[in-house]
Every structure is written in C-alpha cells, then in structure tokens.
Design an enzyme around this catalytic site. Structure first.
Site, PDB file in Angstrom:
ATOM      1  N   CYS A  92       0.836  -1.204   0.000  1.00 33.19           N
ATOM      2  CA  CYS A  92       0.000   0.000   0.000  1.00 33.19           C
ATOM      3  C   CYS A  92       0.870   1.253   0.000  1.00 33.19           C
ATOM      4  O   CYS A  92       1.724   1.417   0.875  1.00 33.19           O
ATOM      5  CB  CYS A  92      -0.921   0.000   1.215  1.00 33.19           C
ATOM      6  SG  CYS A  92      -1.935   1.487   1.279  1.00 33.19           S
ATOM      7  N   HIS A 163       1.746  -7.895  -6.613  1.00 36.44           N
ATOM      8  CA  HIS A 163       1.029  -6.944  -7.471  1.00 36.44           C
ATOM      9  C   HIS A 163       2.038  -6.518  -8.532  1.00 36.44           C
ATOM     10  O   HIS A 163       3.042  -5.875  -8.218  1.00 36.44           O
ATOM     11  CB  HIS A 163       0.538  -5.765  -6.630  1.00 36.44           C
ATOM     12  CG  HIS A 163      -0.276  -4.780  -7.402  1.00 36.44           C
ATOM     13  ND1 HIS A 163      -0.868  -3.689  -6.811  1.00 36.44           N
ATOM     14  CD2 HIS A 163      -0.592  -4.695  -8.720  1.00 36.44           C
ATOM     15  CE1 HIS A 163      -1.517  -2.989  -7.737  1.00 36.44           C
ATOM     16  NE2 HIS A 163      -1.362  -3.570  -8.895  1.00 36.44           N
TER      17      HIS A 163
HETATM   18  C1  FMN Z   1     -10.507   0.269  -3.221  1.00 34.42           C
HETATM   19  C2  FMN Z   1      -9.257  -0.538  -3.073  1.00 34.42           C
HETATM   20  C3  FMN Z   1      -8.734  -0.762  -1.812  1.00 34.42           C
HETATM   21  C4  FMN Z   1      -7.559  -1.522  -1.651  1.00 34.42           C
HETATM   22  N1  FMN Z   1      -7.119  -1.817  -0.385  1.00 34.42           N
HETATM   23  C5  FMN Z   1      -6.061  -2.656  -0.231  1.00 34.42           C
HETATM   24  C6  FMN Z   1      -5.683  -3.133   1.055  1.00 34.42           C
HETATM   25  O1  FMN Z   1      -6.303  -2.838   2.084  1.00 34.42           O
HETATM   26  N2  FMN Z   1      -4.586  -3.944   1.131  1.00 34.42           N
HETATM   27  C7  FMN Z   1      -3.871  -4.324   0.004  1.00 34.42           C
HETATM   28  O2  FMN Z   1      -2.887  -5.072   0.104  1.00 34.42           O
HETATM   29  N3  FMN Z   1      -4.237  -3.908  -1.216  1.00 34.42           N
HETATM   30  C8  FMN Z   1      -5.314  -3.115  -1.359  1.00 34.42           C
HETATM   31  N4  FMN Z   1      -5.722  -2.773  -2.615  1.00 34.42           N
HETATM   32  C9  FMN Z   1      -4.993  -3.281  -3.789  1.00 34.42           C
HETATM   33  C10 FMN Z   1      -5.597  -4.604  -4.263  1.00 34.42           C
HETATM   34  O3  FMN Z   1      -5.473  -5.595  -3.273  1.00 34.42           O
HETATM   35  C11 FMN Z   1      -4.890  -5.079  -5.550  1.00 34.42           C
HETATM   36  O4  FMN Z   1      -3.536  -5.318  -5.265  1.00 34.42           O
HETATM   37  C12 FMN Z   1      -4.998  -4.063  -6.677  1.00 34.42           C
HETATM   38  O5  FMN Z   1      -6.308  -3.534  -6.786  1.00 34.42           O
HETATM   39  C13 FMN Z   1      -4.580  -4.668  -8.016  1.00 34.42           C
HETATM   40  O6  FMN Z   1      -5.387  -5.759  -8.361  1.00 34.42           O
HETATM   41  P1  FMN Z   1      -6.615  -5.612  -9.415  1.00 34.42           P
HETATM   42  O7  FMN Z   1      -6.043  -4.970 -10.648  1.00 34.42           O
HETATM   43  O8  FMN Z   1      -7.082  -7.023  -9.648  1.00 34.42           O
HETATM   44  O9  FMN Z   1      -7.630  -4.749  -8.772  1.00 34.42           O
HETATM   45  C14 FMN Z   1      -6.881  -2.027  -2.785  1.00 34.42           C
HETATM   46  C15 FMN Z   1      -7.435  -1.804  -4.056  1.00 34.42           C
HETATM   47  C16 FMN Z   1      -8.612  -1.096  -4.203  1.00 34.42           C
HETATM   48  C17 FMN Z   1      -9.198  -0.886  -5.583  1.00 34.42           C
END
Ligand code: FMN
Length: 322
Positions: A92, A163
């Site tokens: 994060c 990620h």
């Molecule tokens: C609204 C939102 C909140 C997120 N909160 C966290 C979190 O609390 N902890 C974390 O490790 N990643 C968090 N992420 C990142 C996601 O876990 C993920 O790594 C990121 O969205 C990329 O994956 P995606 O393209 O499939 O969405 C968050 C993402 C979004 C969109």
C-alpha cells in the site's frame, strides 16, 4: 487443490458482508480482510474489526504495520479469532500508511520485513504470507525484487502475492498507483522460475477467466481485485472452471435468493440493507436490467426498515423491465 485463486484485500470493500456474498459464488477461493493496522487491533474494538462468520472461511487476515512485536501479537490474536492465514501488507502506497512506515515503503527494508515475518510465524501455526509490489520508486529492477523475496523467504515466508506493478511513493495517489505504473507480468513469472519451491501468486489487472487460466500456466495462484467488484458474477464459475467442481453454476438470481436469510438476520439487527447489497449492485453488470436493479436498490435500500422484501421487489423490477 489448495486455493489457487484469491480475492484481494480492498479497503472499504472487502468487509465481512462482501466476503459472505462472495462465498455464495465460490467455495474454494481464499478471501481476505481489508488491511487492518496493528494499532487498530491493539487499541480498537476487536469484535468490530475482526469478527466474521464461519461460512466465510477460508479467510486471510491482512495486517499493516512494521513493529515486529506488535505484528507477532496481532498475528496471534488473528489465529485465535479463527483466521486461516495472516498476510502482511507491503504494497500500500498511501501517504497515511507511509507516515506509519509500513505498506509499500517496506519494500526498501527487506530485513525489517523478514524480522516481522519471523516474529509472526513464531507466534502462530497458520501460514504467514506477504503481499508486495514488484518495486517502488527507483528501486524497481527485477533484481531488487529478487533481493526482497530472497531475504523475506529466509525468514520462513513460503507464499508471496505480487502486485505486478511498481508503486511511486510520491506524486501518485493510491488509485493512480493501481493504474499508471505498467504491469510487468513477466517479472512475476520469472520470480516463480527462480524460486520454484515458493508459492508465487500474481495480481494486477486480471479481469477474465481466460486471463486467469493463462497466468496459472506460469505461477501458482491468481489474486483478483477490482474485477470482483466490477463484475462479481465472474467468481460464480471459478469453482467449476478452475477447481473442476461438477456442481452446477448458480444463476445470478439463485445467488441473490440464497442470501435472503443472511440479509434478514442482519437487517433485523438494524443494519442498513445496502451495507450488504452494495456488494451486489454490479451482479447484473453488462446484463439488461442492471440499471433498474441498481436504481431500485439505491432508492430503497438505504434504510433501516426493510430486508429481503426490498431485494425481492428489486428482482421483480428487473424482470418487468426485461
Ligand atoms: C478500493 C481498493 C482498496 C484496496 N485496499 C487494499 C488493502 O487494504 N490492502 C492491500 O494489500 N491492497 C489493497 N488494494 C490493492 C488490491 O489488493 C490489488 O492489489 C490491486 O487492486 C490490483 O489488483 P486488481 O487490478 O485485480 O484490482 C486495494 C485496491 C482497491 C481498488
């Protein structure tokens, strides 16, 4: 087969109701909490932060922090609370998290992460895993990531969720950091080749079953984030498509109907209906009637008086409109 698919931790989204809803669609997928800081767990209302229903399992508790003693203590609390895995957030980039010296900025301090993981692992007998980025700022070469994983793996961590994009700690918002830095899937595939004994899970920008299956040729797992939100019904066929389950895939309507007892249980306790239903607003994404469904729930679900009766009516509206 162990859980090769997971639904990402997402702050303000992956609360207990989201997980319960997801569990109606997929029994096999690993679900995560939102990131919860060690400070919140140590000083806050633990029932509010940590309670979940048995039906949500398996669930991984994601912790945010950089103090090994506190992380060890919180991992232990998580295990006692019934969680199946403890995950450390090293991805994060928000400024609030950076001010606390945890999250993605810990990628620059693999020794600290290793110490934290070691303490956490000693405190529990469930897996301790790490979710991280491929890099941060100018520390973003493949070799930098290998160095990070090597040091953290030496502390006993067996599973890394990557990620597949770097984060800029200055200048980009958390949202921009999920979109702007380019995805580098090859780096994650290579990581798996270099550390075949580790479990490597890929994350970032994965939105379809075809993409999911493709990544699984190169890595051990796939974590799906925003797609579970934008198009939750994607998850309804995961058990069949990925895990080879032979039970029929539930229809959208069957999934919604299966939630009526849960909805009525919570709304009877004066939970606002949309605290649950917000997680289903997109279940008809790209289907005709989705607008009517969303509108009906937005207009009628922000209430403390009404439960599955409102949802039943929302479904009727949708059918009428088709
Ligand atoms: C609204 C939102 C909140 C997120 N909160 C966290 C979190 O609390 N902890 C974390 O490790 N990643 C968090 N992420 C990142 C996601 O876990 C993920 O790594 C990121 O969205 C990329 O994956 P995606 O393209 O499939 O969405 C968050 C993402 C979004 C969109």
């Amino acid at each position: 087969m162990s859980q090769v698919i997971s639904i990402a931790p997402m702050m303000d989204y992956t609360d207990r109701h989201f997980r319960y809803v997801m569990r109606k669609m997929t029994k096999k997928t690993l679900l995560y909490t939102e990131m919860i800081t060690t400070q919140a767990i140590i000083h806050g209302d633990r029932h509010k932060l940590l309670d979940f229903s048995e039906e949500e399992k398996p669930v991984s508790l994601q912790l945010g922090g950089d103090n090994e003693e506190e992380l060890g203590e919180c991992a232990k609390i998580g295990q006692e609370w019934g969680y199946d895995e403890i995950n450390l957030n090293v991805g994060c980039p928000s400024s609030r998290v950076q001010n606390g010296n945890f999250g993605a900025c810990l990628m620059a301090k693999p020794e600290i992460v290793a110490k934290c993981v070691e303490k956490m692992q000693k405190a529990v007998n469930i897996p301790v895993t790490v979710k991280h980025r491929i890099g941060i700022d100018n520390q973003d070469s493949y070799e930098d990531m290998v160095n990070f994983v090597k040091i953290v793996a030496n502390s006993g961590c067996q599973k890394f969720i990557v990620h597949a994009r770097k984060a800029w700690l200055q200048g980009l918002s958390p949202k921009e950091n999920r979109d702007i830095p380019p995805l580098r899937y090859q780096d994650v595939y290579q990581l798996k080749q270099e550390f075949p004994h580790l479990t490597i899970e890929i994350n970032g920008g994965i939105t379809t079953m075809e993409e999911t299956k493709h990544h699984l040729k190169f890595v051990d797992g796939v974590m799906i984030g925003r797609a579970a939100y934008d198009n939750p019904y994607l998850l309804a066929s995961i058990d069949q498509e990925i895990y080879g389950e032979t039970t029929p895939i539930l229809t959208r309507q069957e999934i919604i109907e299966s939630l009526y007892p849960y909805i009525d249980f919570w709304t009877a306790k004066k939970l606002k209906l949309n605290t649950i239903m917000r997680h289903l607003l997109q279940i008809f994404a790209k289907q005709s009637g989705t607008k009517q469904w969303k509108r009906y729930l937005s207009e009628n679900g922000n209430t403390f008086n009404g439960g599955s009766d409102i949802v039943r009516q929302a479904l009727k509206e949708l059918v009428i409109s088709n």
